[in-house]
Design a protein around this motif. Structure first.
Motif: not given
Length: 417
Positions: A301-328
């Protein structure tokens, strides 16, 4: 800094007797006192310790005979870890120690981590370990302000390299015990989660208005250890309220990333009954070490390298839904009031038109899921704004003001703890 401080020294005095006594001697030469705790199982120290292995086993409701009869060194040391951590907590509560230092390989480190977690933030806790900074240590085993020092050349017996490490560690823990300013807030504390101010502006908008209202504000960098520190303090009842606006540590846990704050993330304040205002900042990404491949399904998956220590990958819409259910689900376990601010126009600075993380369709899915799952007892505030807009911060202040007015938040500092 002339007051004598007492340092608790923890280790297996049957196998590391010389090294542990060396640390004791160094602390005494610095003008300090020591309490020595022996967590051995089979052997005995060359001279009696203040707290014997029998005392440690007894604190776990066992005898050394029981510990030996376990027949497995892992089980045996877990029993000793239970007793040692209980005694460590008790000694601190009684005011008999001002800090701790523990020595060990993998076994001793495992035990030492439990002892360190038994101490509140502000009490110096040092672990001299052959596996310091190792990936073998799960992030959620680390206490909020633990200090670790690599025990180079220290597996068996004193030597020049070992003594260089141990003498520094002795000086570090004793110096910390003398220098520490223990947390003792004279005003109620707001705990807030965030990431850098270039990505999230709400802490800039909120900090001074909260201070003007009579609060102290502590902002925690939500990259794993920061979330753990917040949870640790929330568990102690340190906060008058928690503004838990950044959820990607929960997403990281969901995705199997090691950049997480443990299974209890977003739970401690609620268990304590502390009022919580939550929001979904960075609920569209998961983080991973930039020097490793992304975890599992995120590898291609595409990702954003914030620096040489940490990077972030983007979640799909369904994965965002899954996270919303977990947070709730986590928020609904709270014993105290929880209100959720949902900024429908975006959840960080990269989530705007023209920026690489902006995905309007996936954002709409995430917003839709939060609208479905944030139900009673959690109160939903559906906001037609971006999380970095002043309108978001204004709504948070509106909730805070209402809670102060109705007594949900008590402004007396003795209400904490």
């Amino acid at each position: 800094m002339t007051d004598r401080k007492t340092i608790l020294i923890i280790g297996t005095y049957d196998t590391k007797d010389g090294e542990l006594h060396f640390v004791s001697d160094r602390i005494r030469k610095l003008g300090g006192d020591v309490l020595e705790m022996d967590v051995s199982v089979l052997g005995d120290p060359s001279r009696p310790t203040d707290i014997s292995k029998h005392d440690v086993a007894k604190a776990a409701d066992k005898s050394i005979t029981d510990v030996i009869a376990a027949g497995d060194e892992n089980v045996a040391m877990q029993i000793m870890a239970e007793g040692a951590s209980k005694l460590t907590e008790q000694l601190c509560a009684e005011g008999r120690i001002d800090g701790m230092i523990a020595l060990g390989g993998t076994m001793g480190t495992d035990l030492a981590l439990d002892c360190a977690r038994a101490l509140p933030l502000g009490v110096p806790k040092y672990v001299v370990s052959t596996i310091a900074f190792s990936g073998l240590i799960a992030p959620d085993r680390l206490s909020a302000d633990i200090q670790m020092i690599l025990w180079a050349g220290g597996l068996y017996g004193l030597n020049d390299i070992c003594m260089a490490t141990l003498s520094q560690a002795a000086g570090a823990v004793y110096g910390a015990a003398q220098a520490v300013v223990h947390p003792a807030p004279d005003r109620p504390v707001i705990g807030m989660t965030s990431l850098g101010s270039s990505a999230l502006k709400y802490m800039i908008h909120l900090r001074q208005p909260l201070i003007d209202r009579g609060f102290s504000v502590a902002v925690f960098h939500a990259t794993g250890m920061g979330g753990m520190a917040l949870e640790s303090l929330a568990e102690q009842g340190y906060f008058a309220a928690v503004l838990d606006f950044t959820v990607q540590e929960v997403g990281n846990l969901m995705a199997g990333s090691l950049v997480n704050a443990g299974e209890d993330r977003m739970l401690a304040a609620g268990r304590r009954g502390t009022p919580v205002i939550a929001a979904p900042a960075f609920g569209d990404m998961i983080d991973f070490p930039a020097w490793q491949s992304p975890p599992g399904r995120f590898q291609d998956r595409d990702y954003h390298a914030h620096n040489r220590l940490i990077a972030s990958a983007f979640l799909t819409g369904e994965e965002r839904r899954e996270l919303a259910r977990d947070v709730s689900a986590r928020l609904k376990q709270s014993k105290g009031p929880v209100e959720f601010l949902l900024p429908a126009r975006g959840i960080h600075a990269w989530d705007v038109e023209g920026m690489p993380a902006h995905d309007p369709d996936a954002l709409a899915e995430m917003v839709d899921e939060y609208r479905k799952v944030i139900t009673e007892p959690v109160v939903l505030h559906d906001l037609d704004c971006h999380i970095n807009d002043l309108a978001f911060a204004d709504k948070a202040l509106e909730v805070i003001d209402r809670w102060v007015a109705d007594g949900t938040i008590r402004m007396e500092t003795e209400a904490q703890g």
